[in-house]
Design an enzyme around this catalytic site. Structure first.
Site, PDB file in Angstrom:
ATOM      1  N   LYS A 127       0.865  -1.188   0.000  1.00  0.00           N
ATOM      2  CA  LYS A 127       0.000   0.000   0.000  1.00  0.00           C
ATOM      3  C   LYS A 127       0.896   1.230   0.000  1.00  0.00           C
ATOM      4  O   LYS A 127       1.727   1.400   0.899  1.00  0.00           O
ATOM      5  CB  LYS A 127      -0.903   0.010   1.227  1.00  0.00           C
ATOM      6  CG  LYS A 127      -1.748   1.284   1.363  1.00  0.00           C
ATOM      7  CD  LYS A 127      -2.577   1.244   2.646  1.00  0.00           C
ATOM      8  CE  LYS A 127      -3.303   2.555   2.890  1.00  0.00           C
ATOM      9  NZ  LYS A 127      -4.118   2.523   4.147  1.00  0.00           N
ATOM     10  N   ASP A 129       0.855   5.180   0.192  1.00  0.00           N
ATOM     11  CA  ASP A 129       0.093   6.374   0.524  1.00  0.00           C
ATOM     12  C   ASP A 129       0.673   7.591  -0.199  1.00  0.00           C
ATOM     13  O   ASP A 129       1.626   7.459  -0.981  1.00  0.00           O
ATOM     14  CB  ASP A 129       0.104   6.578   2.042  1.00  0.00           C
ATOM     15  CG  ASP A 129      -1.202   7.154   2.575  1.00  0.00           C
ATOM     16  OD1 ASP A 129      -1.891   7.870   1.819  1.00  0.00           O
ATOM     17  OD2 ASP A 129      -1.536   6.902   3.748  1.00  0.00           O
ATOM     18  N   ASP A 190     -10.632   8.807   3.910  1.00  0.00           N
ATOM     19  CA  ASP A 190     -10.432   7.675   4.809  1.00  0.00           C
ATOM     20  C   ASP A 190     -11.738   7.387   5.545  1.00  0.00           C
ATOM     21  O   ASP A 190     -12.427   8.307   5.993  1.00  0.00           O
ATOM     22  CB  ASP A 190      -9.371   7.994   5.855  1.00  0.00           C
ATOM     23  CG  ASP A 190      -7.959   7.986   5.289  1.00  0.00           C
ATOM     24  OD1 ASP A 190      -7.789   7.704   4.088  1.00  0.00           O
ATOM     25  OD2 ASP A 190      -7.024   8.267   6.065  1.00  0.00           O
TER      26      ASP A 190
END
Length: 386
Positions: A127, A129, A190
Protein backbone atom coordinates in the site's frame (compact mmCIF):
# COMPACT_ATOMS: atom_id res chain seq x y z
CA UNK A 1 -9.61 -9.86 1.03
CA UNK A 2 -7.88 -9.72 4.36
CA UNK A 3 -7.17 -7.76 7.53
CA UNK A 4 -5.62 -4.29 7.87
CA UNK A 5 -4.56 -2.59 11.08
CA UNK A 6 -5.20 1.10 10.44
CA UNK A 7 -8.81 1.98 11.21
CA UNK A 8 -8.98 -0.05 14.44
CA UNK A 9 -5.44 0.24 15.81
CA UNK A 10 -4.21 3.44 14.12
CA UNK A 11 -0.70 4.55 15.15
CA UNK A 12 -0.65 3.14 18.67
CA UNK A 13 3.06 2.71 19.39
CA UNK A 14 2.81 2.60 23.20
CA UNK A 15 3.67 -1.03 23.79
CA UNK A 16 4.79 -0.29 27.36
CA UNK A 17 1.30 0.73 28.48
CA UNK A 18 -0.83 -1.03 25.86
CA UNK A 19 1.05 -4.15 24.74
CA UNK A 20 -2.02 -5.95 23.41
CA UNK A 21 -3.09 -3.17 21.04
CA UNK A 22 0.08 -1.44 19.87
CA UNK A 23 1.45 -1.76 16.34
CA UNK A 24 3.84 -4.67 16.83
CA UNK A 25 4.77 -8.05 15.45
CA UNK A 26 2.72 -9.64 18.21
CA UNK A 27 -0.49 -7.94 17.05
CA UNK A 28 -0.05 -9.14 13.48
CA UNK A 29 0.84 -12.67 14.55
CA UNK A 30 -2.28 -12.87 16.73
CA UNK A 31 -4.52 -11.57 13.95
CA UNK A 32 -2.98 -14.01 11.47
CA UNK A 33 -3.69 -16.87 13.86
CA UNK A 34 -7.30 -15.76 14.30
CA UNK A 35 -7.88 -15.43 10.56
CA UNK A 36 -7.12 -19.14 10.36
CA UNK A 37 -8.65 -20.51 13.56
CA UNK A 38 -11.87 -18.47 13.41
CA UNK A 39 -12.72 -19.36 9.83
CA UNK A 40 -11.94 -16.09 8.06
CA UNK A 41 -9.19 -17.56 5.88
CA UNK A 42 -11.48 -20.39 4.74
CA UNK A 43 -13.90 -17.88 3.17
CA UNK A 44 -11.18 -15.85 1.43
CA UNK A 45 -9.60 -13.39 3.88
CA UNK A 46 -5.96 -14.07 3.09
CA UNK A 47 -3.91 -10.86 3.48
CA UNK A 48 -2.51 -9.59 6.78
CA UNK A 49 -1.49 -5.99 6.11
CA UNK A 50 0.64 -3.66 8.19
CA UNK A 51 -0.25 0.01 7.86
CA UNK A 52 1.67 3.11 9.03
CA UNK A 53 3.91 3.33 12.12
CA UNK A 54 5.93 0.12 11.74
CA UNK A 55 9.19 1.90 10.91
CA UNK A 56 12.11 3.39 12.76
CA UNK A 57 12.38 7.15 12.31
CA UNK A 58 15.53 6.82 10.19
CA UNK A 59 16.91 4.44 7.58
CA UNK A 60 20.07 2.46 8.20
CA UNK A 61 23.50 3.57 6.99
CA UNK A 62 22.90 1.83 3.65
CA UNK A 63 19.61 3.67 3.12
CA UNK A 64 17.42 0.65 3.85
CA UNK A 65 14.17 0.74 5.78
CA UNK A 66 14.25 -0.46 9.38
CA UNK A 67 11.33 -1.81 11.37
CA UNK A 68 11.03 -0.43 14.89
CA UNK A 69 13.44 -2.63 16.82
CA UNK A 70 11.38 -2.66 20.03
CA UNK A 71 7.99 -3.40 18.50
CA UNK A 72 9.26 -5.69 15.71
CA UNK A 73 12.28 -7.28 17.38
CA UNK A 74 12.33 -10.30 15.05
CA UNK A 75 12.31 -8.12 11.92
CA UNK A 76 9.92 -7.89 9.00
CA UNK A 77 11.20 -10.99 7.19
CA UNK A 78 10.48 -13.11 10.25
CA UNK A 79 6.96 -11.69 10.48
CA UNK A 80 6.44 -12.31 6.77
CA UNK A 81 7.60 -15.90 7.22
CA UNK A 82 5.25 -16.37 10.17
CA UNK A 83 2.23 -15.13 8.22
CA UNK A 84 3.15 -17.29 5.23
CA UNK A 85 3.51 -20.29 7.55
CA UNK A 86 -0.16 -19.85 8.42
CA UNK A 87 -1.07 -20.11 4.73
CA UNK A 88 -1.70 -16.37 4.46
CA UNK A 89 -0.19 -13.45 2.55
CA UNK A 90 1.70 -10.46 3.91
CA UNK A 91 1.16 -6.78 3.12
CA UNK A 92 3.14 -3.68 4.03
CA UNK A 93 2.71 0.11 3.95
CA UNK A 94 4.83 2.93 2.61
CA UNK A 95 4.31 6.42 1.20
CA UNK A 96 5.17 8.18 -2.04
CA UNK A 97 6.54 11.18 -0.19
CA UNK A 98 9.39 12.35 1.99
CA UNK A 99 7.55 10.90 4.97
CA UNK A 100 4.62 8.62 5.68
CA UNK A 101 1.45 10.26 6.97
CA UNK A 102 2.65 9.63 10.55
CA UNK A 103 6.10 11.06 9.89
CA UNK A 104 8.19 7.94 9.23
CA UNK A 105 10.58 7.65 6.24
CA UNK A 106 8.89 7.74 2.81
CA UNK A 107 10.19 6.19 -0.40
CA UNK A 108 11.22 9.31 -2.37
CA UNK A 109 14.86 8.94 -3.34
CA UNK A 110 14.84 5.25 -2.42
CA UNK A 111 12.20 3.84 -4.76
CA UNK A 112 14.26 1.03 -6.27
CA UNK A 113 15.93 0.19 -2.96
CA UNK A 114 12.58 -0.15 -1.21
CA UNK A 115 11.02 -2.23 -3.98
CA UNK A 116 13.94 -4.66 -3.77
CA UNK A 117 13.69 -4.76 0.00
CA UNK A 118 10.00 -5.59 -0.12
CA UNK A 119 10.79 -8.44 -2.49
CA UNK A 120 13.54 -9.69 -0.14
CA UNK A 121 11.02 -9.67 2.68
CA UNK A 122 8.65 -11.75 0.51
CA UNK A 123 5.93 -9.08 0.63
CA UNK A 124 2.73 -9.91 -1.27
CA UNK A 125 0.93 -6.54 -1.08
CA UNK A 126 2.19 -2.95 -0.99
CA UNK A 127 0.00 0.00 0.00
CA UNK A 128 1.57 3.28 -1.11
CA UNK A 129 0.09 6.37 0.52
CA UNK A 130 0.56 9.95 -0.70
CA UNK A 131 1.33 12.25 2.24
CA UNK A 132 4.21 14.72 2.00
CA UNK A 133 4.23 14.48 -1.79
CA UNK A 134 3.27 16.76 -4.66
CA UNK A 135 0.11 15.50 -6.41
CA UNK A 136 1.46 16.69 -9.77
CA UNK A 137 4.41 14.29 -9.35
CA UNK A 138 2.23 11.24 -8.71
CA UNK A 139 1.63 10.31 -12.36
CA UNK A 140 5.34 9.74 -12.70
CA UNK A 141 6.11 8.56 -9.18
CA UNK A 142 3.44 5.91 -8.72
CA UNK A 143 4.09 4.60 -12.22
CA UNK A 144 7.83 4.40 -11.59
CA UNK A 145 7.47 2.59 -8.28
CA UNK A 146 5.07 0.09 -9.84
CA UNK A 147 7.70 -0.65 -12.47
CA UNK A 148 10.32 -1.16 -9.76
CA UNK A 149 8.01 -3.60 -7.99
CA UNK A 150 7.49 -5.55 -11.21
CA UNK A 151 11.22 -5.65 -11.95
CA UNK A 152 11.87 -7.52 -8.71
CA UNK A 153 10.14 -10.56 -10.19
CA UNK A 154 8.12 -10.97 -6.97
CA UNK A 155 4.38 -10.71 -7.50
CA UNK A 156 2.97 -7.95 -5.28
CA UNK A 157 -0.49 -6.40 -5.25
CA UNK A 158 -0.05 -2.64 -5.67
CA UNK A 159 -2.49 -0.44 -3.75
CA UNK A 160 -2.30 3.25 -4.70
CA UNK A 161 -3.54 6.47 -3.12
CA UNK A 162 -2.67 8.31 -6.32
CA UNK A 163 -6.15 9.51 -7.42
CA UNK A 164 -7.47 10.69 -4.05
CA UNK A 165 -4.60 13.12 -3.48
CA UNK A 166 -4.97 14.49 -6.99
CA UNK A 167 -8.74 14.89 -6.59
CA UNK A 168 -8.16 16.84 -3.37
CA UNK A 169 -5.71 19.06 -5.26
CA UNK A 170 -8.20 19.76 -8.06
CA UNK A 171 -6.40 17.56 -10.59
CA UNK A 172 -8.37 15.19 -12.82
CA UNK A 173 -6.69 11.78 -12.37
CA UNK A 174 -5.57 9.83 -15.41
CA UNK A 175 -7.55 6.69 -14.65
CA UNK A 176 -6.28 4.94 -17.76
CA UNK A 177 -2.75 5.15 -16.36
CA UNK A 178 -3.91 4.32 -12.84
CA UNK A 179 -5.64 1.11 -13.84
CA UNK A 180 -2.62 0.16 -15.96
CA UNK A 181 -0.16 0.46 -13.07
CA UNK A 182 -2.22 -0.14 -9.90
CA UNK A 183 -4.31 -3.09 -8.74
CA UNK A 184 -6.51 -0.97 -6.48
CA UNK A 185 -6.75 2.68 -5.56
CA UNK A 186 -8.47 5.11 -3.25
CA UNK A 187 -10.78 7.83 -4.61
CA UNK A 188 -12.24 9.38 -1.47
CA UNK A 189 -11.86 10.09 2.25
CA UNK A 190 -10.43 7.68 4.81
CA UNK A 191 -13.20 5.76 6.49
CA UNK A 192 -13.87 6.60 10.14
CA UNK A 193 -15.67 4.53 12.75
CA UNK A 194 -19.12 6.02 12.16
CA UNK A 195 -22.27 5.52 10.12
CA UNK A 196 -21.90 9.09 8.82
CA UNK A 197 -18.54 8.14 7.31
CA UNK A 198 -19.97 5.04 5.64
CA UNK A 199 -22.88 7.08 4.29
CA UNK A 200 -20.50 9.69 2.85
CA UNK A 201 -18.60 6.96 1.01
CA UNK A 202 -21.82 5.39 -0.29
CA UNK A 203 -22.95 8.80 -1.53
CA UNK A 204 -19.62 9.51 -3.20
CA UNK A 205 -19.64 6.24 -5.12
CA UNK A 206 -23.28 6.68 -6.10
CA UNK A 207 -23.01 10.33 -7.12
CA UNK A 208 -19.82 9.78 -9.12
CA UNK A 209 -20.50 6.30 -10.48
CA UNK A 210 -20.40 7.31 -14.14
CA UNK A 211 -16.78 8.41 -13.69
CA UNK A 212 -15.68 5.76 -11.20
CA UNK A 213 -17.40 2.47 -12.07
CA UNK A 214 -16.00 2.01 -15.61
CA UNK A 215 -12.44 1.97 -14.23
CA UNK A 216 -13.02 -1.20 -12.21
CA UNK A 217 -12.48 -4.71 -13.51
CA UNK A 218 -10.46 -7.86 -12.90
CA UNK A 219 -7.03 -6.86 -11.61
CA UNK A 220 -7.87 -3.18 -11.08
CA UNK A 221 -10.36 -2.06 -8.46
CA UNK A 222 -11.80 1.04 -6.84
CA UNK A 223 -11.18 0.91 -3.09
CA UNK A 224 -13.83 2.56 -0.86
CA UNK A 225 -11.61 1.74 2.16
CA UNK A 226 -11.76 -0.70 5.05
CA UNK A 227 -14.65 -2.63 6.55
CA UNK A 228 -15.37 -1.24 10.02
CA UNK A 229 -17.85 -3.99 10.88
CA UNK A 230 -17.49 -5.14 14.48
CA UNK A 231 -16.00 -1.94 15.86
CA UNK A 232 -17.86 0.77 17.79
CA UNK A 233 -19.55 3.02 15.23
CA UNK A 234 -22.03 0.82 13.35
CA UNK A 235 -25.21 -0.86 14.49
CA UNK A 236 -25.98 -4.37 13.32
CA UNK A 237 -28.20 -3.06 10.51
CA UNK A 238 -25.58 -0.53 9.41
CA UNK A 239 -22.88 -3.20 9.41
CA UNK A 240 -25.00 -5.35 7.08
CA UNK A 241 -25.45 -2.33 4.83
CA UNK A 242 -21.72 -1.65 4.58
CA UNK A 243 -20.98 -5.27 3.69
CA UNK A 244 -23.76 -5.35 1.08
CA UNK A 245 -22.72 -2.13 -0.65
CA UNK A 246 -19.01 -3.00 -0.63
CA UNK A 247 -19.91 -6.28 -2.34
CA UNK A 248 -22.04 -4.45 -4.93
CA UNK A 249 -19.04 -2.16 -5.57
CA UNK A 250 -16.74 -5.16 -6.15
CA UNK A 251 -14.59 -3.61 -3.43
CA UNK A 252 -11.57 -5.08 -1.70
CA UNK A 253 -12.80 -6.60 1.58
CA UNK A 254 -10.20 -5.56 4.13
CA UNK A 255 -11.41 -5.87 7.69
CA UNK A 256 -10.05 -3.51 10.33
CA UNK A 257 -11.42 -4.92 13.57
CA UNK A 258 -10.15 -6.61 16.71
CA UNK A 259 -10.72 -10.25 15.86
CA UNK A 260 -10.18 -11.18 19.53
CA UNK A 261 -13.31 -9.40 20.72
CA UNK A 262 -15.66 -9.16 17.73
CA UNK A 263 -19.24 -10.06 18.61
CA UNK A 264 -20.77 -13.15 16.97
CA UNK A 265 -23.44 -11.28 14.98
CA UNK A 266 -20.80 -9.07 13.30
CA UNK A 267 -18.53 -12.03 12.66
CA UNK A 268 -21.46 -13.75 10.94
CA UNK A 269 -21.79 -10.81 8.55
CA UNK A 270 -18.11 -10.93 7.62
CA UNK A 271 -18.29 -14.69 7.03
CA UNK A 272 -21.36 -14.59 4.76
CA UNK A 273 -20.17 -16.74 1.86
CA UNK A 274 -23.02 -15.79 -0.47
CA UNK A 275 -22.32 -12.07 -0.19
CA UNK A 276 -18.58 -12.64 -0.45
CA UNK A 277 -19.24 -14.50 -3.71
CA UNK A 278 -21.08 -11.43 -5.02
CA UNK A 279 -18.09 -9.25 -4.16
CA UNK A 280 -15.63 -11.72 -5.67
CA UNK A 281 -17.70 -12.52 -8.76
CA UNK A 282 -15.34 -13.38 -11.64
CA UNK A 283 -16.95 -10.90 -14.05
CA UNK A 284 -15.55 -8.13 -11.87
CA UNK A 285 -18.27 -5.59 -12.75
CA UNK A 286 -18.74 -2.74 -10.31
CA UNK A 287 -22.39 -2.26 -9.48
CA UNK A 288 -24.38 0.96 -9.57
CA UNK A 289 -27.10 2.83 -7.74
CA UNK A 290 -30.17 2.54 -9.98
CA UNK A 291 -32.75 4.25 -7.77
CA UNK A 292 -32.71 7.00 -5.15
CA UNK A 293 -35.79 8.72 -3.77
CA UNK A 294 -36.77 9.97 -0.32
CA UNK A 295 -34.16 7.96 1.52
CA UNK A 296 -34.69 4.72 -0.38
CA UNK A 297 -31.92 3.42 -2.65
CA UNK A 298 -31.56 0.38 -4.86
CA UNK A 299 -28.13 -0.81 -6.00
CA UNK A 300 -27.57 -3.43 -8.69
CA UNK A 301 -24.56 -5.48 -9.77
CA UNK A 302 -24.42 -7.78 -12.82
CA UNK A 303 -22.89 -11.12 -11.85
CA UNK A 304 -22.45 -14.61 -13.23
CA UNK A 305 -23.89 -16.85 -14.50
CA UNK A 306 -24.81 -15.22 -17.80
CA UNK A 307 -27.19 -16.79 -20.33
CA UNK A 308 -27.56 -15.33 -23.84
CA UNK A 309 -26.51 -11.87 -22.67
CA UNK A 310 -28.86 -12.02 -19.67
CA UNK A 311 -26.81 -11.42 -16.55
CA UNK A 312 -27.65 -12.60 -13.10
CA UNK A 313 -27.88 -9.76 -10.55
CA UNK A 314 -27.18 -8.90 -6.96
CA UNK A 315 -29.57 -6.26 -5.61
CA UNK A 316 -29.29 -4.18 -2.44
CA UNK A 317 -32.33 -2.28 -1.14
CA UNK A 318 -31.23 0.37 1.37
CA UNK A 319 -33.33 2.41 3.76
CA UNK A 320 -31.49 5.66 4.56
CA UNK A 321 -34.45 7.04 6.49
CA UNK A 322 -34.27 7.66 10.23
CA UNK A 323 -37.97 7.78 11.10
CA UNK A 324 -37.78 4.61 13.18
CA UNK A 325 -39.94 2.21 11.22
CA UNK A 326 -39.13 -0.25 8.43
CA UNK A 327 -39.98 0.81 4.89
CA UNK A 328 -41.70 -1.33 2.27
CA UNK A 329 -40.23 -1.33 -1.23
CA UNK A 330 -42.33 -2.85 -4.00
CA UNK A 331 -41.01 -3.24 -7.54
CA UNK A 332 -41.15 -5.66 -10.49
CA UNK A 333 -38.08 -7.53 -11.68
CA UNK A 334 -38.43 -5.76 -15.03
CA UNK A 335 -38.20 -2.38 -13.33
CA UNK A 336 -34.92 -3.57 -11.81
CA UNK A 337 -33.55 -4.50 -15.23
CA UNK A 338 -34.15 -8.25 -14.93
CA UNK A 339 -35.82 -8.98 -18.27
CA UNK A 340 -35.00 -12.62 -19.08
CA UNK A 341 -38.37 -14.25 -19.82
CA UNK A 342 -37.08 -17.61 -18.54
CA UNK A 343 -36.95 -15.99 -15.13
CA UNK A 344 -34.55 -15.70 -12.20
CA UNK A 345 -34.07 -17.85 -9.15
CA UNK A 346 -34.29 -15.29 -6.34
CA UNK A 347 -32.89 -15.65 -2.84
CA UNK A 348 -32.30 -13.38 0.15
CA UNK A 349 -28.58 -13.49 0.92
CA UNK A 350 -28.86 -12.46 4.57
CA UNK A 351 -32.00 -14.39 5.51
CA UNK A 352 -31.18 -17.45 3.35
CA UNK A 353 -34.70 -17.55 1.94
CA UNK A 354 -35.16 -19.02 -1.55
CA UNK A 355 -38.14 -17.45 -3.35
CA UNK A 356 -37.97 -19.84 -6.30
CA UNK A 357 -38.11 -18.72 -9.94
CA UNK A 358 -39.63 -15.30 -10.50
CA UNK A 359 -40.31 -13.57 -13.82
CA UNK A 360 -39.90 -10.02 -15.17
CA UNK A 361 -43.52 -9.10 -14.47
CA UNK A 362 -43.36 -10.46 -10.91
CA UNK A 363 -43.63 -7.78 -8.26
CA UNK A 364 -41.40 -8.30 -5.24
CA UNK A 365 -41.89 -6.56 -1.91
CA UNK A 366 -39.17 -6.16 0.70
CA UNK A 367 -39.29 -4.59 4.15
CA UNK A 368 -36.08 -2.71 4.98
CA UNK A 369 -35.15 -1.58 8.49
CA UNK A 370 -33.93 1.99 9.08
CA UNK A 371 -30.25 2.30 8.02
CA UNK A 372 -30.54 -1.33 6.99
CA UNK A 373 -30.48 -3.41 3.84
CA UNK A 374 -32.19 -6.32 2.13
CA UNK A 375 -29.90 -8.10 -0.31
CA UNK A 376 -31.23 -10.36 -3.04
CA UNK A 377 -29.62 -12.42 -5.76
CA UNK A 378 -31.44 -13.19 -8.99
CA UNK A 379 -29.80 -16.04 -10.89
CA UNK A 380 -30.74 -16.00 -14.56
CA UNK A 381 -32.42 -19.13 -15.90
CA UNK A 382 -32.35 -20.80 -19.31
CA UNK A 383 -34.58 -23.13 -21.29
CA UNK A 384 -32.58 -26.19 -20.19
CA UNK A 385 -33.54 -25.53 -16.57
CA UNK A 386 -37.22 -26.11 -17.25
Amino acid sequence: MGWLSWERFRCNTDCANDPDNCISERLFQVMADLLVTEGYASVGYEYVNIDDCWLERRRDIDGKLLADHKRFPSGIKALSDYIHSRGLKFGIYEDYGNFTCAGYPGIIGYEETDALQFAEWDVDYVKLDGCYALPYDMDRGYTQFGRFLNRTGKAMVYSCSWPVYQIYAGIQPNFSAIQTHCNLWRNFDDIQDSWASVENIIDYYGNNQDLIAPNAGPGHWNDPDMLIIGNFGLSYEQAKTQFAIWSILAAPLLMSVDLRTIRPEFKEILLNRKIISVDQDPLGIQGRRIYKHKGIEIWSKPISPVYQNFYSYALAFINRRTDGTPSDISVTLKELGLINNYGYRVEDLYENINYGILFPKTKIKVKVNPSGVVMLKGETQNINQF
